[in-house]
Every structure is written in C-alpha cells, then in structure tokens.
Design an enzyme around this catalytic site. Structure first.
Site, PDB file in Angstrom:
ATOM      1  N   ASP A  41      70.535   4.684  57.102  1.00 48.87           N
ATOM      2  CA  ASP A  41      69.455   5.591  57.489  1.00 48.87           C
ATOM      3  C   ASP A  41      69.473   6.781  56.532  1.00 48.87           C
ATOM      4  OD1 ASP A  41      68.986   3.916  59.643  1.00 48.87           O
ATOM      5  OD2 ASP A  41      70.277   5.080  61.001  1.00 48.87           O
ATOM      6  N   ILE A  42      68.311   7.111  56.004  1.00 49.43           N
ATOM      7  CA  ILE A  42      68.277   8.106  54.934  1.00 49.43           C
ATOM      8  C   ILE A  42      67.215   9.157  55.200  1.00 49.43           C
ATOM      9  CG2 ILE A  42      67.868   8.423  52.450  1.00 49.43           C
ATOM     10  CD1 ILE A  42      68.652   5.314  52.297  1.00 49.43           C
TER      11      ILE A  42
END
Lengths: 255, 383
Positions: free
Chosen positions: A130-131
C-alpha cells in the site's frame, strides 16, 4: 484467448463486506458470502479477500470464513489479514485458498516471505504493498491499513520482496482507493518496470477502460478493483457486477 | 378436498367458504377487487391522472417517483412503464443478503439500459440473520416477513430522504391474489415481539422499521402516497417477460419470487413441507379469474413440484449455512409445532377495530383502498 486477469478485491471488516475511500470511510456492503456467491455465478477470474482488522486485532483471517468462501467459490481466491506464521498459511490453503496475501508482517519481518515462499512455492505468496505520498514527502510504503508510514521506498521494497520469493505484488495507491478516477499509472508503471514478477494494479478503477490503461500504459499483469464491482450508477447503489468474458476480451484486444 | 368452482382455491386455505354454486368467498373478493379497479379505459384514465400528479409533484426534483426493484419481472417491467410515461423514477433495492445473481444482473441491465439511478439499502446482515432465524424458531408460516416489511419501510425511508412523494410498487392482485391473513399478516409490532422472544439479542440498528406512527407521519405530513400501477394498467406477466427479455436481455429465474434465495426457500420448501401451504393456489386462482390462464392450466401447474428435489435440497442447505444453523438446530426448528400469525401479538386487532374510523386516513396514505380493507369486508362478512 489470453487476457489479463480481472480481480474483485473484497474487504472484510468484522463479519461484513466493506468498501473504503482512501482507506477510510468504510461503507457497509452486506454479507461477504453472498458477494462471493454472486462473483462466482458471474464467473470472476479470481478473488482477493482481505480482513482489514486482523493485523490490528492481533489475529489472522478467520478460517471458518475462508472455508465458507471455498464452498461458494469455484475460482481461485487469495486471502489476507494478519498472517504471520507458516502454520497459518498452511491452514488457509487447507481451507481452500490458493494464495495468501501478506502485507504488514512482510515489513516487520522480510525474511518471512523467503521462508513462506520456500515452503509453499512463490506462486502461493502475494505481497501486498500500500503506497501513498507522505505529507511534503515522496511516495512510501504504508502498513496497518494505511495507518503507519514505513519510510520504505516502493520500488526498492518491491525489488526486495521479489528477491525474497514473492510470487506476485498487489499494489494499491491509497490516494486513489475508492475514488473511481483511474489507477495511479506512474506508480504502477514504476513498480512493473522494477520487477519481473506479476504486478496487480489496485486502487482507483472507475470504468473498464481503466483496466486497459493499467495494462497497456502501466504494464500491470492483472488488475483488481473494489468500487467498480460493487457500486452502480451515480448514487453508488450497492450492486455486485462483473463484466462478461467477451467484454473483457474485447477491452484488452483493442489497440 | 373441496375446490372453488371458478378458481383453484381449496379447503387448505383458512377462512374459506363456499356458496351454493361452489364458488368461494376468496373468488368473490377477487371479483370485488377487479370491479373496484377496472382496467381498460377507466383504468388508463385513472393512471394518467396519477402520472400527471406525479410529474407535477416532481417538477423541481430529479425524480418523480420511487420504484422498488427486486430483479423480478413485476418490478423490472415497472421501470420500463415508468420510462414510457415519461416519469423519472429512482429505483430502490433492499439488499437482505439473499439476492440471486440473476436478480442482481437484471437490476443492473434494466437500470443501465434505461439510465435510471439506483439507490440501495443494505441491512446489516447479522440483523437479517437474527430476524430470519427468530421467525423460523417462532414457527411462523411466512418467515420472509422481515424482508417484506423492510422493503416497504425502505421505500418510505428513501422517498422521505430524497424528497419524493410517490412510491410505485409492482404488486398486481390480478396475478397474485390475496393471501389469507393467517399466513401472511405482519406488522412492526409483531416483528419486535418475535425478535425479542426468539432472537439472540442482536440489536436492530440498520433494519428499517416502519411503525404505524411513522407511516401516518409519512402519509399525512409528508404526503407520501403508495401507488400500484398494475391495478390500472393492462399488465400480462408472460408478455412482460418476453418484452423484458427482448429489450433488456432480462433473464427469467423460474418460480414466483425465486429471485431472492430466502424467499424461494420460504415459498417452495418451508411453507409446503412444514405447513402444507401452497401459496401458488392463491396466485393461480387470481390468474384464472383475470383470464391469464385457464382453470385446467392452473390445476395442472399445482401438480408440478416447486423445483427439482436437488434444487430444493441445495436451497435448504444454502439457507442453513447462511443463517448459521447446524443440522441439529435446523432439525429442532423443523420439528417444532407450526404457529400462525395470530399466535403472537400484533396491531391486527387494533386495526380491525379502527378500520371504519381510519378509512379517511387510509385513503390519504394510499392512492387506492388497500386489499386488506376490501378483504375484511368480503372475507369476514359472513362471520
């Protein structure tokens, strides 16, 4: 005819199915088993089910639930949420899952991916990344449902996970999640270019052509979506849907 | 067993009586309704007046009316009709966690093709589960009551929230008939009682509850009216199905109300096997009287099973799993004595007592005399 996989990504919170916007504002969608049954009848390629509270609550995804999903789903499916041991992976596989998805624990213990991959084969191990952009900063990897910044650079992290034996990366842009305005193409592209294992694009699909862009412009191997498959129309009515195979074949074959 | 000479109502139906010609009181009710709501020119004129009223009320809004949709033929075709008459409906679906894939796809296809907005109301599934289990444990015949009440409540809720005055529903007494009150009478008061006594304490937070005062408020203060277009318009289910398949790629799902898996279980498994109740007798009789089918066709259809044994067994085991009932739990529920709706407290007595005084009120809540009111006059007249 070969075409990229198109994967409904379902989030589990307590016993309900939910959909988020930017990893917050979770909207209740109903019973997850009914959704799995519907996606099965609609012949989805594959499913991913993530228990978003598991890690925070210090447990792993409920095996009874995984089994129920297995009863309804004829397609391959991956499960994730709080997985931290080889035993837990074994149990998920025995309960019917084809793959497991690991996120937070990979950051805490990157060597675990190596061990898991050695044990089950890399095709079983999906690492979810997740960024988002930190305030004033640059893109970095987040864990714990987007609540903890790790300082890790997405590209370097993706490469490390590939080196450790991950079979596939599920890459989500937190800022794009639930917005239905398209994937974060530069981000997906950067990661696809950096590794040779499949990258599954997630976060932001709002129409079918977004799938096409993720594959042709950002070189994703497969695409995942939540909102697009559970909402319908301008009032976001909750209505499970999935395109027909010929629509997808057409979509991806267009130049 | 005695069977009505004009329809297929028989002695398994509570409160049935026959005149010297062997015609049942249910048949008379059906004839009264048909006379009260004529189709043809008069029906069309009544409907056109309603359309005008809806358009007038909705002229400053994005929508003229709310249409409840289930994916079944009645409600899907209603969207088609609304479009034909230039109405701008907001489609509303209640999701109780049992919608079938065919139903969901049908809603998707029809709303997409017609460009109709869809609003959904999702009840927290743990509440649904607890309510449905409670109705089964209570030994009620019509265990899908929580869904029926919630659908109605949702229509009112959405209409009020969005500021729409008219609710259109796909009910058609000419194809459905009137089910005896012993099988199907239901209200919010009774639901609360059954849930309290037989539920496992899950709190009802998202379940939409349309209590009597709320309904009166919606009708009198907000001016919300409930309309049944098929009471006025020439509607033939079979023709409608063909048209929907042709224009919208709509898909048939088999039996009446089989678009929802729990409803299917209630109709095809629970009622006939535990109570010996076959609701099709009412539906088919109504269709015979409205000349959609012949009496012989109706009698032949009654000889047909609801679905194949295998399909029924699958439906049962799916329901059991979805309600988290073990084989043992299910056996206990199954072997317990069957009750009827009057074994538990409800507002029925109150409503009957007030019926005559409530008439002016009722006529403001509905755009028509509800079938229950007519039924009380006809079915109970002799007693």
């Amino acid at each position: 005819m070969f075409r990229p996989r198109v994967i409904p990504l379902l989030l589990l919170k307590n016993k309900g199915l939910v959909k988020s916007v930017k990893f917050t504002n979770y909207n209740y969608l109903g019973d997850p088993i009914n959704a799995v049954k519907l996606f099965n009848d609609l012949k989805a390629d594959e499913l991913v089910l993530l228990d978003i509270l598991a890690t925070k609550e210090g447990r792993s995804i409920d095996l009874g639930f995984v089994r129920e999903v297995g009863d309804e789903a004829n397609m391959p499916f991956a499960v994730g949420g709080g997985i931290q041991t080889i035993q837990q992976i074994k149990e998920c596989i025995n309960a019917g899952a084809e793959k497991v998805v690991i996120n937070s624990f990979a950051v805490n213990n990157p060597a675990f991916i190596r061990a898991a991959s050695d044990e089950f084969g890399s095709s079983t191990i999906v690492v979810s990344i997740d960024i988002k952009k930190k305030f004033w900063g640059k893109q970095q990897v987040y864990t714990l449902g987007g609540s903890r910044a790790t300082g890790l650079d997405p590209v370097a992290w993706a490469q490390q996970m590939e080196a450790n034996g991950a079979g596939e990366l599920l890459v989500t842009s937190i800022e794009h999640d639930g917005m239905m305005q398209g994937y974060n193409l530069p981000l997906i592209n950067a990661l696809s270019a950096a590794v040779s294992i499949p990258v599954v694009a997630a976060g932001g699909a709002g129409q079918l052509t977004d799938f096409k862009s993720a594959v042709s412009e950002a070189h994703a191997s497969a695409v995942a979506a939540g909102s697009l498959f559970v909402y319908h129309g301008p009032r976001k009515g909750v209505l499970v849907n999935y395109p027909k195979n010929h629509e997808l074949v057409n979509l991806f074959s267009q130049a | 067993m005695r069977v009505c000479t004009k329809g297929v109502w028989d002695e398994s139906i509570p409160g049935i009586s026959f005149d010297e010609n062997g015609v049942s009181n249910y048949c008379k009710l059906q004839e009264t309704m048909m006379a009260n709501y004529p189709r043809g020119e008069k029906g069309l004129a009544d409907w056109n007046a309603l359309v005008l009223a809806m358009k007038k009320a909705g002229k400053n809004s994005r929508y003229d009316c709310v249409v409840g949709v289930s994916g079944g033929v009645d409600s899907s075709y209603l969207l088609h009709i609304a479009g034909q008459y230039g109405l701008r409906p907001l489609a509303v679906n209640l999701d109780n966690g049992f919608n079938s894939q065919i139903a969901v796809q049908n809603i998707y296809k029809v709303t997409t093709t017609l460009g109709i907005d869809l609003e959904t109301y999702v009840i927290n599934y743990e509440e649904v589960q607890d309510l449905l289990r409670a109705y089964m444990k209570a030994g009620m015949p019509w265990i899908d009551t929580p869904t029926d009440l919630a659908i109605k409540a949702t229509m009112y809720k959405v209409a009020q929230a969005v500021g729409i005055q008219y609710i259109l529903r796909g009910n058609d007494f000419r194809s459905e008939g009137k089910q005896p009150k012993e099988w199907t009478y239901a209200d919010a008061r009774q639901l609360r009682f059954i849930h309290k006594r037989f539920g496992s304490g899950v709190r009802l937070k998202t379940y939409p509850m349309l209590t009597l005062p709320k309904m009166v408020y919606a009708g009198l203060i907000k001016g919300i009216k409930d309309i049944r277009p098929y009471y006025y318009l020439n509607y033939k289910k079979q023709d409608a199905k063909q048209l929907m398949i042709r224009l919208y790629d709509w898909q048939d799902y088999g039996g009446h109300h089989h678009e929802n898996l729990f409803t299917k279980f209630s109709m095809a498994y629970w009622l006939p096997r535990k109570f010996g109740i076959d609701k099709r007798k009412i539906n088919l009789s109504a269709q015979v009287l409205s000349q959609a089918i012949t009496r012989d066709e109706a009698l032949a259809q009654l000889q047909q099973p609801f679905a194949s044994e295998r399909e029924l067994a699958e439906t049962r085991s799916y329901v059991q799993k979805k309600l988290a009932l073990s084989d043992n739990d299910f056996q206990q529920i199954w072997s317990a004595t069957g009750k009827n709706t009057f074994d538990y407290p409800s507002n029925y007595e109150l409503l009957v007592k007030l019926a005559s005084r409530l008439r002016p009120l009722i006529s403001r809540l509905y755009a028509f005399t509800p079938m229950t009111v007519t039924a009380n006059q006809v079915l109970n007249a002799k007693k």
